[in-house]
Enzyme design. Structure first.
Site, PDB file in Angstrom:
ATOM      1  N   ASP A  57       0.835  -1.200   0.000  1.00 47.81           N
ATOM      2  CA  ASP A  57       0.000   0.000   0.000  1.00 47.81           C
ATOM      3  C   ASP A  57       0.873   1.255   0.000  1.00 47.81           C
ATOM      4  O   ASP A  57       2.012   1.233   0.478  1.00 47.81           O
ATOM      5  CB  ASP A  57      -0.903   0.025   1.228  1.00 47.81           C
ATOM      6  CG  ASP A  57      -1.995  -1.030   1.175  1.00 47.81           C
ATOM      7  OD1 ASP A  57      -2.379  -1.428   0.061  1.00 47.81           O
ATOM      8  OD2 ASP A  57      -2.456  -1.454   2.256  1.00 47.81           O
ATOM      9  N   TYR A  85       6.075  -8.578   8.503  1.00 48.21           N
ATOM     10  CA  TYR A  85       5.778  -7.152   8.645  1.00 48.21           C
ATOM     11  C   TYR A  85       5.985  -6.701  10.087  1.00 48.21           C
ATOM     12  O   TYR A  85       5.849  -7.491  11.024  1.00 48.21           O
ATOM     13  CB  TYR A  85       4.319  -6.870   8.274  1.00 48.21           C
ATOM     14  CG  TYR A  85       3.926  -7.196   6.858  1.00 48.21           C
ATOM     15  CD1 TYR A  85       4.000  -6.223   5.855  1.00 48.21           C
ATOM     16  CD2 TYR A  85       3.480  -8.473   6.515  1.00 48.21           C
ATOM     17  CE1 TYR A  85       3.633  -6.527   4.542  1.00 48.21           C
ATOM     18  CE2 TYR A  85       3.119  -8.779   5.215  1.00 48.21           C
ATOM     19  CZ  TYR A  85       3.195  -7.812   4.238  1.00 48.21           C
ATOM     20  OH  TYR A  85       2.838  -8.107   2.944  1.00 48.21           O
ATOM     21  N   ASP A  99      -6.458   2.211   7.988  1.00 49.52           N
ATOM     22  CA  ASP A  99      -5.150   2.860   8.105  1.00 49.52           C
ATOM     23  C   ASP A  99      -5.368   4.365   8.077  1.00 49.52           C
ATOM     24  O   ASP A  99      -6.492   4.847   8.274  1.00 49.52           O
ATOM     25  CB  ASP A  99      -4.177   2.384   7.019  1.00 49.52           C
ATOM     26  CG  ASP A  99      -4.628   2.752   5.596  1.00 49.52           C
ATOM     27  OD1 ASP A  99      -5.625   3.502   5.436  1.00 49.52           O
ATOM     28  OD2 ASP A  99      -3.978   2.295   4.640  1.00 49.52           O
ATOM     29  N   ARG A 191      -3.888  -4.540   7.362  1.00 51.70           N
ATOM     30  CA  ARG A 191      -4.918  -3.558   7.752  1.00 51.70           C
ATOM     31  C   ARG A 191      -6.136  -4.274   8.330  1.00 51.70           C
ATOM     32  O   ARG A 191      -6.688  -3.865   9.356  1.00 51.70           O
ATOM     33  CB  ARG A 191      -5.330  -2.723   6.539  1.00 51.70           C
ATOM     34  CG  ARG A 191      -4.296  -1.707   6.116  1.00 51.70           C
ATOM     35  CD  ARG A 191      -4.831  -0.834   5.002  1.00 51.70           C
ATOM     36  NE  ARG A 191      -4.898  -1.542   3.726  1.00 51.70           N
ATOM     37  CZ  ARG A 191      -5.843  -1.356   2.800  1.00 51.70           C
ATOM     38  NH1 ARG A 191      -6.842  -0.531   3.037  1.00 51.70           N
ATOM     39  NH2 ARG A 191      -5.792  -1.996   1.653  1.00 51.70           N
TER      40      ARG A 191
END
Length: 239
Positions: A57, A85, A99, A191
């Protein structure tokens, strides 16, 4: 990231090259591909293929694998590999996109949350299961990106997909913020995971920062900044 200085001298990019790029904040993955493809065309590679193996993203940073030339045949295999991550999560509030792309739409109590409760939530969400992608995502519905429909105010319903969360670790606990490390399968939306953590804690949550630290065997420590990689390509023009 430890800055890497790639040695690109003598390479024939048509034969195949995987550039491990540390994607800059607010760039789309397509932006990075387009910029590298333009630089290669200046070197005489007029019809060279360039693609990325796994979208990040715009508000995420970290490992983006850019496949060049014959290496584009490896995209599917590279995308299928495990990812890792590090995510910063704000508890007690949600946004439509999970987000910071959108402002907070709802707030929730978070004072009842404990470190033990966070640990239990992370353990409960670990394993193989179905996950619903965010409605503000690049998933297609009848040929149209979900985020385009969502931005147009249309109702978006996405099918849940099979994912696997192999490991989650609580790195920092400073309520209402937490930082976690996630090791997961392809197709996992961090997310959405943030939202699931909020629900599990009887609250809400959204991402405030996300960094991909590993994709398969490629790590952020060995990634090139985009600026350095483009600079090295530019230097080849004069040789």
């Amino acid at each position: 990231m430890t800055e890497q200085i790639p040695d690109l001298r003598g390479l024939n990019f048509e034969e195949g090259y995987i550039a491990v790029i540390d994607k800059p904040l607010e760039w789309t993955s397509t932006d990075v591909v387009r910029k590298i493809k333009f630089a290669l065309r200046r070197l005489g590679y007029r019809k060279i293929k360039v693609g990325h193996a796994g979208t990040l993203d715009p508000l995420a940073t970290g490992v983006l694998l850019v496949c060049i030339g014959r290496a584009t045949k490896l995209v599917d295999a590279l995308q299928a590999e495990e990812k890792e991550y590090v995510a910063d999560v704000m508890l007690g509030a949600t946004t439509p996109s999970f987000d910071l792309e959108h402002p907070v739409d709802r707030t929730y109590p978070w004072e009842h949350i404990t470190r033990e409760g966070v640990g239990e939530a992370l353990r409960a969400l670990t394993g193989e299961r179905l996950q619903e992608p965010p409605r503000y995502s690049a998933k297609k519905i009848d040929g149209t990106r979900a985020y385009e429909l969502a931005r147009a105010g249309e109702e978006v319903t996405l099918r849940k997909a099979q994912i696997a969360i192999y490991e989650m670790e609580l790195l920092e606990y400073a309520l209402p913020r937490i930082k976690i490390r996630v090791r997961c399968s392809k197709g996992t939306y961090i997310r959405s995971l943030a939202g699931e953590i909020g629900q599990s804690l009887r609250s809400g949550a959204h991402l405030t920062a996300l960094r991909r630290t590993r994709s398969g065997g490629f790590t952020a420590e060995k990634a090139f900044s985009l600026d350095v990689f483009l600079q090295k390509l530019q230097e080849l023009e004069t040789k």
